[in-house]
Design a protein around this motif. Structure first.
Motif, PDB file in Angstrom:
ATOM      1  N   LEU A 264     -69.924 -51.801 -94.451  1.00 26.36           N
ATOM      2  CA  LEU A 264     -71.204 -52.422 -94.507  1.00 26.36           C
ATOM      3  C   LEU A 264     -71.842 -52.765 -93.197  1.00 26.36           C
ATOM      4  O   LEU A 264     -71.505 -53.560 -92.579  1.00 26.36           O
ATOM      5  N   ALA A 265     -72.987 -51.663 -92.775  1.00 28.19           N
ATOM      6  CA  ALA A 265     -73.429 -51.765 -91.408  1.00 28.19           C
ATOM      7  C   ALA A 265     -74.728 -51.130 -91.504  1.00 28.19           C
ATOM      8  O   ALA A 265     -75.013 -50.181 -92.154  1.00 28.19           O
ATOM      9  N   ASP A 266     -75.757 -51.393 -90.624  1.00 23.42           N
ATOM     10  CA  ASP A 266     -76.923 -50.789 -90.333  1.00 23.42           C
ATOM     11  C   ASP A 266     -76.652 -49.621 -89.133  1.00 23.42           C
ATOM     12  O   ASP A 266     -76.209 -50.223 -88.087  1.00 23.42           O
ATOM     13  N   ALA A 267     -76.783 -48.437 -89.474  1.00 20.07           N
ATOM     14  CA  ALA A 267     -76.591 -47.281 -88.555  1.00 20.07           C
ATOM     15  C   ALA A 267     -77.293 -47.593 -87.171  1.00 20.07           C
ATOM     16  O   ALA A 267     -76.925 -47.062 -86.211  1.00 20.07           O
ATOM     17  N   ASN A 268     -78.283 -48.148 -87.074  1.00 22.14           N
ATOM     18  CA  ASN A 268     -79.271 -48.499 -86.115  1.00 22.14           C
ATOM     19  C   ASN A 268     -78.952 -49.568 -85.127  1.00 22.14           C
ATOM     20  O   ASN A 268     -79.369 -49.773 -84.240  1.00 22.14           O
ATOM     21  N   GLU A 269     -78.005 -50.409 -85.609  1.00 22.67           N
ATOM     22  CA  GLU A 269     -77.591 -51.679 -84.895  1.00 22.67           C
ATOM     23  C   GLU A 269     -76.230 -51.517 -84.377  1.00 22.67           C
ATOM     24  O   GLU A 269     -75.166 -52.067 -84.857  1.00 22.67           O
ATOM     25  N   VAL A 270     -76.395 -50.839 -83.057  1.00 25.37           N
ATOM     26  CA  VAL A 270     -75.106 -50.381 -82.484  1.00 25.37           C
ATOM     27  C   VAL A 270     -74.869 -51.659 -81.661  1.00 25.37           C
ATOM     28  O   VAL A 270     -75.335 -52.198 -80.884  1.00 25.37           O
ATOM     29  N   VAL A 292     -67.799 -61.803 -80.134  1.00 25.10           N
ATOM     30  CA  VAL A 292     -67.622 -60.564 -79.522  1.00 25.10           C
ATOM     31  C   VAL A 292     -66.294 -60.267 -79.687  1.00 25.10           C
ATOM     32  O   VAL A 292     -64.985 -60.916 -79.971  1.00 25.10           O
ATOM     33  N   LEU A 293     -66.152 -59.030 -79.776  1.00 21.83           N
ATOM     34  CA  LEU A 293     -64.812 -58.253 -79.708  1.00 21.83           C
ATOM     35  C   LEU A 293     -64.523 -57.130 -78.587  1.00 21.83           C
ATOM     36  O   LEU A 293     -65.364 -56.625 -77.852  1.00 21.83           O
ATOM     37  N   PRO A 294     -63.293 -57.184 -78.040  1.00 19.42           N
ATOM     38  CA  PRO A 294     -62.888 -56.386 -77.148  1.00 19.42           C
ATOM     39  C   PRO A 294     -63.032 -54.865 -77.263  1.00 19.42           C
ATOM     40  O   PRO A 294     -62.922 -54.531 -78.880  1.00 19.42           O
ATOM     41  N   GLU A 295     -63.046 -53.936 -76.450  1.00 21.27           N
ATOM     42  CA  GLU A 295     -63.403 -52.551 -76.732  1.00 21.27           C
ATOM     43  C   GLU A 295     -61.998 -52.182 -77.489  1.00 21.27           C
ATOM     44  O   GLU A 295     -62.184 -51.137 -78.487  1.00 21.27           O
ATOM     45  N   GLN A 296     -60.968 -52.286 -77.302  1.00 24.87           N
ATOM     46  CA  GLN A 296     -59.694 -52.091 -77.815  1.00 24.87           C
ATOM     47  C   GLN A 296     -59.759 -52.225 -79.360  1.00 24.87           C
ATOM     48  O   GLN A 296     -59.010 -51.365 -80.197  1.00 24.87           O
ATOM     49  N   VAL A 297     -60.513 -53.162 -79.896  1.00 25.94           N
ATOM     50  CA  VAL A 297     -60.545 -53.649 -81.092  1.00 25.94           C
ATOM     51  C   VAL A 297     -61.913 -52.934 -82.037  1.00 25.94           C
ATOM     52  O   VAL A 297     -62.138 -52.196 -82.888  1.00 25.94           O
ATOM     53  N   ALA A 298     -63.145 -53.183 -80.856  1.00 22.92           N
ATOM     54  CA  ALA A 298     -64.313 -52.980 -81.689  1.00 22.92           C
ATOM     55  C   ALA A 298     -64.618 -51.347 -81.699  1.00 22.92           C
ATOM     56  O   ALA A 298     -65.187 -50.832 -82.704  1.00 22.92           O
ATOM     57  N   ALA A 299     -64.062 -50.529 -80.978  1.00 21.32           N
ATOM     58  CA  ALA A 299     -64.024 -49.235 -81.002  1.00 21.32           C
ATOM     59  C   ALA A 299     -63.062 -48.375 -81.784  1.00 21.32           C
ATOM     60  O   ALA A 299     -63.106 -47.016 -81.705  1.00 21.32           O
ATOM     61  N   ASP A 300     -62.150 -49.016 -82.295  1.00 21.72           N
ATOM     62  CA  ASP A 300     -61.136 -48.350 -82.927  1.00 21.72           C
ATOM     63  C   ASP A 300     -60.776 -48.916 -84.688  1.00 21.72           C
ATOM     64  O   ASP A 300     -60.531 -50.101 -84.383  1.00 21.72           O
ATOM     65  N   PRO A 301     -61.375 -48.179 -85.369  1.00 23.40           N
ATOM     66  CA  PRO A 301     -61.305 -48.695 -86.736  1.00 23.40           C
ATOM     67  C   PRO A 301     -59.951 -49.223 -87.100  1.00 23.40           C
ATOM     68  O   PRO A 301     -59.894 -50.011 -88.103  1.00 23.40           O
ATOM     69  N   ARG A 387     -65.483 -57.148 -89.756  1.00 22.11           N
ATOM     70  CA  ARG A 387     -64.921 -56.131 -90.148  1.00 22.11           C
ATOM     71  C   ARG A 387     -65.656 -54.951 -90.226  1.00 22.11           C
ATOM     72  O   ARG A 387     -65.072 -53.752 -90.263  1.00 22.11           O
ATOM     73  N   ASN A 388     -66.839 -55.005 -90.390  1.00 21.51           N
ATOM     74  CA  ASN A 388     -67.819 -53.902 -90.856  1.00 21.51           C
ATOM     75  C   ASN A 388     -68.845 -53.850 -89.693  1.00 21.51           C
ATOM     76  O   ASN A 388     -69.290 -52.366 -89.593  1.00 21.51           O
ATOM     77  N   ARG A 389     -69.326 -54.387 -88.967  1.00 18.65           N
ATOM     78  CA  ARG A 389     -70.495 -54.410 -88.088  1.00 18.65           C
ATOM     79  C   ARG A 389     -70.184 -53.522 -86.895  1.00 18.65           C
ATOM     80  O   ARG A 389     -70.954 -52.872 -86.216  1.00 18.65           O
ATOM     81  N   PRO A 390     -68.952 -53.300 -86.455  1.00 19.93           N
ATOM     82  CA  PRO A 390     -68.778 -52.452 -85.234  1.00 19.93           C
ATOM     83  C   PRO A 390     -68.850 -50.798 -85.756  1.00 19.93           C
ATOM     84  O   PRO A 390     -68.598 -50.023 -84.777  1.00 19.93           O
ATOM     85  N   ALA A 391     -69.021 -50.507 -87.024  1.00 17.29           N
ATOM     86  CA  ALA A 391     -68.876 -49.239 -87.581  1.00 17.29           C
ATOM     87  C   ALA A 391     -69.881 -48.314 -86.827  1.00 17.29           C
ATOM     88  O   ALA A 391     -69.572 -46.929 -86.517  1.00 17.29           O
ATOM     89  N   PRO A 392     -71.355 -48.951 -86.480  1.00 17.60           N
ATOM     90  CA  PRO A 392     -71.842 -47.872 -85.747  1.00 17.60           C
ATOM     91  C   PRO A 392     -71.763 -47.304 -84.366  1.00 17.60           C
ATOM     92  O   PRO A 392     -71.707 -46.364 -83.731  1.00 17.60           O
ATOM     93  N   LEU A 393     -70.525 -48.238 -83.654  1.00 18.16           N
ATOM     94  CA  LEU A 393     -69.873 -47.948 -82.631  1.00 18.16           C
ATOM     95  C   LEU A 393     -69.005 -46.591 -82.602  1.00 18.16           C
ATOM     96  O   LEU A 393     -68.945 -45.757 -81.964  1.00 18.16           O
ATOM     97  N   PHE A 394     -68.082 -46.785 -83.855  1.00 14.89           N
ATOM     98  CA  PHE A 394     -67.408 -45.679 -84.166  1.00 14.89           C
ATOM     99  C   PHE A 394     -68.241 -44.280 -84.194  1.00 14.89           C
ATOM    100  O   PHE A 394     -67.440 -43.505 -83.616  1.00 14.89           O
TER     101      PHE A 394
END
Length: 405
Positions: A264-270, A292-301, A387-394
């Motif tokens: 559940l995320a907007d692809a344009n909202e990285v 705010v999430l650390p990169e170790q979590v935000a960038a790893d699904p 749990r969903n908003r970091p998806a555009p970063l992946f």
């Protein structure tokens, strides 16, 4: 037992079916009785915020809640050879699927509002569970062992306030390429109800089977090669379920942990990169809540799902402690335990490496925000969004061979 087909499903669960009318009546009554209670009101507001101009009224919200329940029960019937009422609550809150090794799949979300007392450990929500039980009984007449991928998308159009529905898109080109090269990485930045994403996933499954790939390797490969997003809460539920159905027999029975790659995320909202005072690189995923999430979590699904999948235990633990402790005392004791969990090795899990102390500090503050909101009545919305908003970063960090539009 009847085989599932689109006409049979509409007759049994369509908006004008006796079962659906009875369920909507029950859920509507529950909503009118609880709409001003914070967990229910906040779930509705979060749904409205995600849908934006597509949001309408509480009647639509109740209809979407019912269809979300259908998805959970259909997924359960698909996976479970011997369905039982004793699994009902664990299916609704997602624990059943997590126990089956299926991550990022239909946990508590905006549509869990009828069961907020049960979730928080302050009541049984017997009326809401009775509605769910009657729907489960209705499904006994249908065979979900090999359901068509389109069934829930077709049903969704009956419950949607979008009169046009999602246009039927053709992906013959992508399907043809996947038939020849079933390992191609595929991105669906706006997957909608997930019909096309699921068709491509099914093509990848069939292609890998044709190459005689081992079923476990196939399952891990297909769930890793796809990535889908949608900003609509109901679409994310329907698309996630369709993707699970596309995995077919490979998803049933014991297997290593997998993730359903629909968010559940907007692809344009990285998420926005930032640097913390302790030097940790992090990402702001909710500016309004300063989450705010650390990169170790935000960038790893995998880290994101595994860690946040266990946070509800700490949320409920805080709620229980509040019966005997002040909020800040209860919260700090739970966060101390959370920090210890984050920094300890986790052998035989998908994340054997613990977070660094700096990353754990950032995660503790994220948990503080989510837990504090939860015990003050936010419901599951803040955690579900986290749990969903970091998806555009992946997606931004991956290279894809095909885009499904």
């Amino acid at each position: 037992m009847a085989s599932v087909d689109l006409s049979a499903l509409s007759e049994v669960l369509g908006r004008d079916s006796p079962a659906a009318r009875q369920a909507i009546e029950g859920l509507s009554l529950l909503y009118r009785e609880t709409e001003n209670i914070p967990p229910v009101a906040n779930s509705y507001l979060a749904w409205v915020s995600c849908r934006g101009a597509n949001a309408t009224d509480s009647d639509t919200f109740v209809g979407h809640t019912l269809l979300s329940l259908f998805c959970r029960l259909a997924a359960y019937r698909f996976l479970e050879p011997l369905p039982s009422d004793r699994h009902l609550w664990s299916v609704i809150n997602g624990d059943y699927f997590a126990g089956e090794g299926i991550g990022n799949f239909l946990g508590e979300d905006f549509f869990s509002w009828p069961y907020f007392r049960r979730s928080m450990g302050i009541g049984e929500d017997l009326e809401a569970l009775e509605v769910a039980g009657k729907v489960m009984s209705t499904l006994q007449s249908l065979d979900f062992r090999d359901p068509p991928l389109e069934m829930l998308a077709d049903l969704k159009r009956e419950y949607s306030d979008d009169t046009e529905g999602q246009a039927l898109r053709h992906t013959q080109g992508a399907l043809g390429e996947l038939a020849e090269k079933p390992t191609l990485a595929c991105h669906a930045p706006r997957c909608g109800d997930g019909t096309e994403l699921a068709r491509c996933a099914r093509a990848a499954v069939e292609g890998r089977l044709a190459h005689e790939e081992h079923p476990l390797d196939l399952l891990l490969g297909v769930t890793a090669q796809f990535h889908g997003m949608t900003p609509d809460p109901l679409d994310s539920v329907v698309a996630s379920t369709a993707f699970l159905l596309a995995l077919g027999e490979t998803a049933k029975g014991p297997h290593p942990p997998i993730l359903i790659p629909v968010y559940l995320a907007d692809a344009n909202e990285v998420p926005i990169e930032r640097q913390e005072a302790n030097g940790v690189r992090s990402y702001a995923i909710d500016a309004a809540r300063e989450l705010v999430l650390p990169e170790q979590v935000a960038a790893d699904p995998v880290y994101l799902d595994w860690l946040f999948g266990r946070l509800p235990n700490y949320m409920r633990g805080t709620a229980l402690r509040l019966r005997a402790q002040a909020e800040e005392v209860a919260l700090q004791e739970v966060l101390n335990a959370w920090y210890n969990y984050l920094t300890s090795p986790k052998a035989r899990t998908p994340i054997p490496e613990p977070l660094t102390p700096g990353a754990a500090d950032v995660m503790v503050e994220a948990a503080r925000s989510i837990i504090k909101a939860y015990v003050r009545g936010s419901g599951p919305a803040p955690l579900h969004l986290a749990r969903n908003r970091p998806a555009p970063l992946f997606a931004a960090r991956r290279e894809f061979d095909l885009t499904i539009r």
